[in-house]
Design a protein around this motif. Structure first.
Motif, PDB file in Angstrom:
ATOM      1  N   ALA A 271      36.742  63.443  25.950  1.00  0.00           N
ATOM      2  CA  ALA A 271      36.567  64.968  26.509  1.00  0.00           C
ATOM      3  C   ALA A 271      35.585  65.934  24.344  1.00  0.00           C
ATOM      4  O   ALA A 271      35.201  66.250  25.217  1.00  0.00           O
ATOM      5  CB  ALA A 271      37.504  65.282  26.190  1.00  0.00           C
ATOM      6  N   CYS A 272      35.993  65.200  23.517  1.00  0.00           N
ATOM      7  CA  CYS A 272      35.762  65.230  22.670  1.00  0.00           C
ATOM      8  C   CYS A 272      33.967  64.796  22.286  1.00  0.00           C
ATOM      9  O   CYS A 272      33.762  65.151  21.188  1.00  0.00           O
ATOM     10  CB  CYS A 272      36.987  65.121  21.322  1.00  0.00           C
ATOM     11  SG  CYS A 272      38.287  65.066  21.153  1.00  0.00           S
ATOM     12  N   ARG A 273      33.697  64.074  23.269  1.00  0.00           N
ATOM     13  CA  ARG A 273      32.085  63.277  22.525  1.00  0.00           C
ATOM     14  C   ARG A 273      32.331  62.813  21.499  1.00  0.00           C
ATOM     15  O   ARG A 273      31.656  62.750  20.554  1.00  0.00           O
ATOM     16  CB  ARG A 273      30.820  64.412  23.031  1.00  0.00           C
ATOM     17  CG  ARG A 273      31.105  65.356  23.986  1.00  0.00           C
ATOM     18  CD  ARG A 273      30.126  66.251  24.671  1.00  0.00           C
ATOM     19  NE  ARG A 273      29.789  67.401  25.534  1.00  0.00           N
ATOM     20  CZ  ARG A 273      28.876  68.370  25.692  1.00  0.00           C
ATOM     21  NH1 ARG A 273      28.101  68.653  25.215  1.00  0.00           N
ATOM     22  NH2 ARG A 273      28.981  68.341  26.865  1.00  0.00           N
ATOM     23  N   LEU A 274      33.682  61.964  21.061  1.00  0.00           N
ATOM     24  CA  LEU A 274      33.139  61.300  19.851  1.00  0.00           C
ATOM     25  C   LEU A 274      32.939  59.374  20.611  1.00  0.00           C
ATOM     26  O   LEU A 274      34.333  59.329  20.034  1.00  0.00           O
ATOM     27  CB  LEU A 274      34.464  61.252  19.496  1.00  0.00           C
ATOM     28  CG  LEU A 274      34.433  63.435  18.251  1.00  0.00           C
ATOM     29  CD1 LEU A 274      35.904  63.279  18.038  1.00  0.00           C
ATOM     30  CD2 LEU A 274      33.034  63.209  18.061  1.00  0.00           C
ATOM     31  N   LEU A 275      33.102  59.191  22.350  1.00  0.00           N
ATOM     32  CA  LEU A 275      32.875  57.426  21.994  1.00  0.00           C
ATOM     33  C   LEU A 275      32.366  57.360  20.464  1.00  0.00           C
ATOM     34  O   LEU A 275      32.353  55.755  20.544  1.00  0.00           O
ATOM     35  CB  LEU A 275      32.534  57.567  23.452  1.00  0.00           C
ATOM     36  CG  LEU A 275      33.235  57.875  24.174  1.00  0.00           C
ATOM     37  CD1 LEU A 275      32.562  57.556  25.809  1.00  0.00           C
ATOM     38  CD2 LEU A 275      34.289  57.213  24.075  1.00  0.00           C
ATOM     39  N   GLY A 276      30.958  57.355  19.976  1.00  0.00           N
ATOM     40  CA  GLY A 276      30.411  57.148  18.701  1.00  0.00           C
ATOM     41  C   GLY A 276      31.024  56.452  18.026  1.00  0.00           C
ATOM     42  O   GLY A 276      30.702  55.777  16.885  1.00  0.00           O
ATOM     43  N   PHE A 277      32.376  57.432  17.813  1.00  0.00           N
ATOM     44  CA  PHE A 277      34.001  56.614  17.115  1.00  0.00           C
ATOM     45  C   PHE A 277      34.247  55.117  16.859  1.00  0.00           C
ATOM     46  O   PHE A 277      34.757  54.841  15.815  1.00  0.00           O
ATOM     47  CB  PHE A 277      34.693  57.533  17.098  1.00  0.00           C
ATOM     48  CG  PHE A 277      34.594  58.923  15.320  1.00  0.00           C
ATOM     49  CD1 PHE A 277      35.804  58.561  14.336  1.00  0.00           C
ATOM     50  CD2 PHE A 277      33.643  59.601  15.724  1.00  0.00           C
ATOM     51  CE1 PHE A 277      35.116  59.965  13.447  1.00  0.00           C
ATOM     52  CE2 PHE A 277      33.598  60.863  14.950  1.00  0.00           C
ATOM     53  CZ  PHE A 277      34.289  61.162  13.797  1.00  0.00           C
ATOM     54  N   VAL A 278      33.627  54.611  17.980  1.00  0.00           N
ATOM     55  CA  VAL A 278      34.171  53.698  18.528  1.00  0.00           C
ATOM     56  C   VAL A 278      33.440  52.503  19.157  1.00  0.00           C
ATOM     57  O   VAL A 278      33.476  51.367  18.867  1.00  0.00           O
ATOM     58  CB  VAL A 278      35.542  53.615  19.372  1.00  0.00           C
ATOM     59  CG1 VAL A 278      36.189  53.918  18.862  1.00  0.00           C
ATOM     60  CG2 VAL A 278      35.012  54.266  20.649  1.00  0.00           C
ATOM     61  N   LEU A 279      32.265  53.264  19.597  1.00  0.00           N
ATOM     62  CA  LEU A 279      30.669  52.568  20.243  1.00  0.00           C
ATOM     63  C   LEU A 279      29.914  53.050  19.552  1.00  0.00           C
ATOM     64  O   LEU A 279      29.718  53.919  19.225  1.00  0.00           O
ATOM     65  CB  LEU A 279      31.317  52.069  21.246  1.00  0.00           C
ATOM     66  CG  LEU A 279      32.147  52.185  22.546  1.00  0.00           C
ATOM     67  CD1 LEU A 279      31.841  53.019  23.880  1.00  0.00           C
ATOM     68  CD2 LEU A 279      32.088  50.446  22.605  1.00  0.00           C
ATOM     69  N   SER A 280      28.569  51.738  19.218  1.00  0.00           N
ATOM     70  CA  SER A 280      27.510  51.659  18.617  1.00  0.00           C
ATOM     71  C   SER A 280      26.799  52.889  20.375  1.00  0.00           C
ATOM     72  O   SER A 280      27.465  52.894  21.467  1.00  0.00           O
ATOM     73  CB  SER A 280      26.741  50.927  18.955  1.00  0.00           C
ATOM     74  OG  SER A 280      26.180  50.117  19.531  1.00  0.00           O
ATOM     75  N   ASP A 281      25.387  53.830  19.733  1.00  0.00           N
ATOM     76  CA  ASP A 281      25.062  53.773  20.738  1.00  0.00           C
ATOM     77  C   ASP A 281      24.609  53.659  21.791  1.00  0.00           C
ATOM     78  O   ASP A 281      24.269  53.837  23.369  1.00  0.00           O
ATOM     79  CB  ASP A 281      23.455  54.506  20.406  1.00  0.00           C
ATOM     80  CG  ASP A 281      23.534  55.494  18.732  1.00  0.00           C
ATOM     81  OD1 ASP A 281      25.041  56.379  18.620  1.00  0.00           O
ATOM     82  OD2 ASP A 281      22.947  55.858  18.756  1.00  0.00           O
ATOM     83  N   GLU A 282      24.089  51.929  21.595  1.00  0.00           N
ATOM     84  CA  GLU A 282      24.125  51.074  23.000  1.00  0.00           C
ATOM     85  C   GLU A 282      24.623  51.219  23.396  1.00  0.00           C
ATOM     86  O   GLU A 282      25.338  50.619  24.677  1.00  0.00           O
ATOM     87  CB  GLU A 282      23.553  49.995  22.310  1.00  0.00           C
ATOM     88  CG  GLU A 282      21.725  49.681  21.936  1.00  0.00           C
ATOM     89  CD  GLU A 282      21.897  50.762  20.274  1.00  0.00           C
ATOM     90  OE1 GLU A 282      23.135  50.185  19.371  1.00  0.00           O
ATOM     91  OE2 GLU A 282      20.238  50.809  19.336  1.00  0.00           O
ATOM     92  N   GLU A 283      25.781  50.880  23.025  1.00  0.00           N
ATOM     93  CA  GLU A 283      27.357  50.668  23.378  1.00  0.00           C
ATOM     94  C   GLU A 283      27.510  50.974  24.183  1.00  0.00           C
ATOM     95  O   GLU A 283      28.049  51.533  26.009  1.00  0.00           O
ATOM     96  CB  GLU A 283      28.611  49.967  22.887  1.00  0.00           C
ATOM     97  CG  GLU A 283      28.002  48.917  22.248  1.00  0.00           C
ATOM     98  CD  GLU A 283      28.987  48.146  20.495  1.00  0.00           C
ATOM     99  OE1 GLU A 283      29.171  46.615  20.616  1.00  0.00           O
ATOM    100  OE2 GLU A 283      29.797  50.074  20.366  1.00  0.00           O
ATOM    101  N   ILE A 284      27.961  52.812  24.179  1.00  0.00           N
ATOM    102  CA  ILE A 284      28.022  54.341  24.789  1.00  0.00           C
ATOM    103  C   ILE A 284      27.414  54.175  25.505  1.00  0.00           C
ATOM    104  O   ILE A 284      27.850  54.038  27.648  1.00  0.00           O
ATOM    105  CB  ILE A 284      27.544  55.174  23.617  1.00  0.00           C
ATOM    106  CG1 ILE A 284      28.724  55.149  22.563  1.00  0.00           C
ATOM    107  CG2 ILE A 284      27.507  56.762  24.823  1.00  0.00           C
ATOM    108  CD1 ILE A 284      27.992  56.278  21.616  1.00  0.00           C
ATOM    109  N   GLU A 285      25.797  53.594  25.626  1.00  0.00           N
ATOM    110  CA  GLU A 285      24.789  53.425  27.249  1.00  0.00           C
ATOM    111  C   GLU A 285      25.550  52.726  27.871  1.00  0.00           C
ATOM    112  O   GLU A 285      25.753  53.384  29.416  1.00  0.00           O
ATOM    113  CB  GLU A 285      23.440  53.871  27.065  1.00  0.00           C
ATOM    114  CG  GLU A 285      22.475  54.104  27.774  1.00  0.00           C
ATOM    115  CD  GLU A 285      20.723  53.116  27.792  1.00  0.00           C
ATOM    116  OE1 GLU A 285      20.162  53.985  28.447  1.00  0.00           O
ATOM    117  OE2 GLU A 285      21.005  53.372  26.131  1.00  0.00           O
ATOM    118  N   ALA A 286      25.868  51.497  27.780  1.00  0.00           N
ATOM    119  CA  ALA A 286      26.481  50.481  28.191  1.00  0.00           C
ATOM    120  C   ALA A 286      27.462  51.700  28.957  1.00  0.00           C
ATOM    121  O   ALA A 286      28.025  50.263  29.912  1.00  0.00           O
ATOM    122  CB  ALA A 286      26.153  49.570  28.061  1.00  0.00           C
ATOM    123  N   ALA A 287      28.424  52.107  28.113  1.00  0.00           N
ATOM    124  CA  ALA A 287      29.759  51.924  28.686  1.00  0.00           C
ATOM    125  C   ALA A 287      29.949  53.288  29.600  1.00  0.00           C
ATOM    126  O   ALA A 287      31.147  53.562  30.339  1.00  0.00           O
ATOM    127  CB  ALA A 287      30.649  51.889  27.588  1.00  0.00           C
TER     128      ALA A 287
END
Length: 215
Positions: free
Chosen positions: A164-180
């Motif tokens: 909700a915060c759009r803060l997945l980048g705090f735990v994943l890389s950009d490539e990982e976010i796309e895959a997740a």
């Protein structure tokens, strides 16, 4: 074990600067409110379905944040849905955030320092003393997002809040976010409060973006 409110406050802190990440204040409020409601849900004080949020037990929890939220829910009496509960809680989140920070300091996770922002506005900094808790939360989230492991309800909640915060980048890389992305969508469906938090935060972000484009 930290509460959801404490965990999300900790995750929203930049552990190097000791300051909160840049996030629109209304979104911050929605996420903190959502964390408090999720704390109440996991402690069997509230229950939800697709249409309503119901208080099932008003017994105090000896927790200043949760007892205050619980006291305010459903007042005045009437039907209450998750979105209404979130927005009804938002006006009080500054006090809840302050209490969560005090607890994190008491736990020895943070320390408090006075600082100055632009040499004009007095601010408070909260450098992380022991980032073990922060790193443990991030490691849990990475594991849940990047594997097919059956998630613990607590981890589903945190994924919903961070998303909700759009803060997945705090735990994943950009490539990982796309895959997740499919995994995030799957986990979000498991928690009704998480869905409501994500929807409210997205609506606020859209309003802010529209307002900025209109200036």
């Amino acid at each position: 074990m930290l509460s959801f409110t404490e965990e999300i406050v900790l995750l929203l802190l930049d552990d190097a600067k000791g300051e909160f990440v840049a996030l629109p204040e209304p979104v911050f409020g929605i996420v903190i409110a959502g964390a408090a409601l999720m704390d109440l849900a996991i402690r069997d004080r509230i229950d939800t379905d697709l249409e309503q949020l119901m208080v099932v037990d008003r017994t105090p929890l000896d927790d200043g944040i949760l007892d205050d939220v619980l006291k305010r829910l459903g007042m005045p009496a009437g039907d209450l849905n998750i979105a209404q509960a979130l927005y009804d809680t938002v006006p009080y989140v500054d006090a809840y955030k302050a209490q969560a920070l005090e607890r994190l300091i008491a736990h020895g996770i943070l320390r408090e320092e006075n600082g100055r922002h632009l040499w004009v506005f007095r601010t408070r900094r909260y450098p992380v003393i022991d980032n073990a808790e922060q790193q443990e939360v991030r490691a849990r989230l990475r594991r849940i997002l990047l594997t097919d492991e059956i998630p613990d309800p607590r981890d589903v909640v945190l994924v919903c809040l961070i998303d909700a915060c759009r803060l997945l980048g705090f735990v994943l890389s950009d490539e990982e976010i796309e895959a997740a992305v499919p995994r995030v969508v799957q986990l979000r469906r498991l928690d009704l409060i998480g869905q409501a938090v994500a929807k409210a935060a997205s609506e606020i972000q859209a309003i802010i973006k529209f307002a900025a484009a209109s200036v």
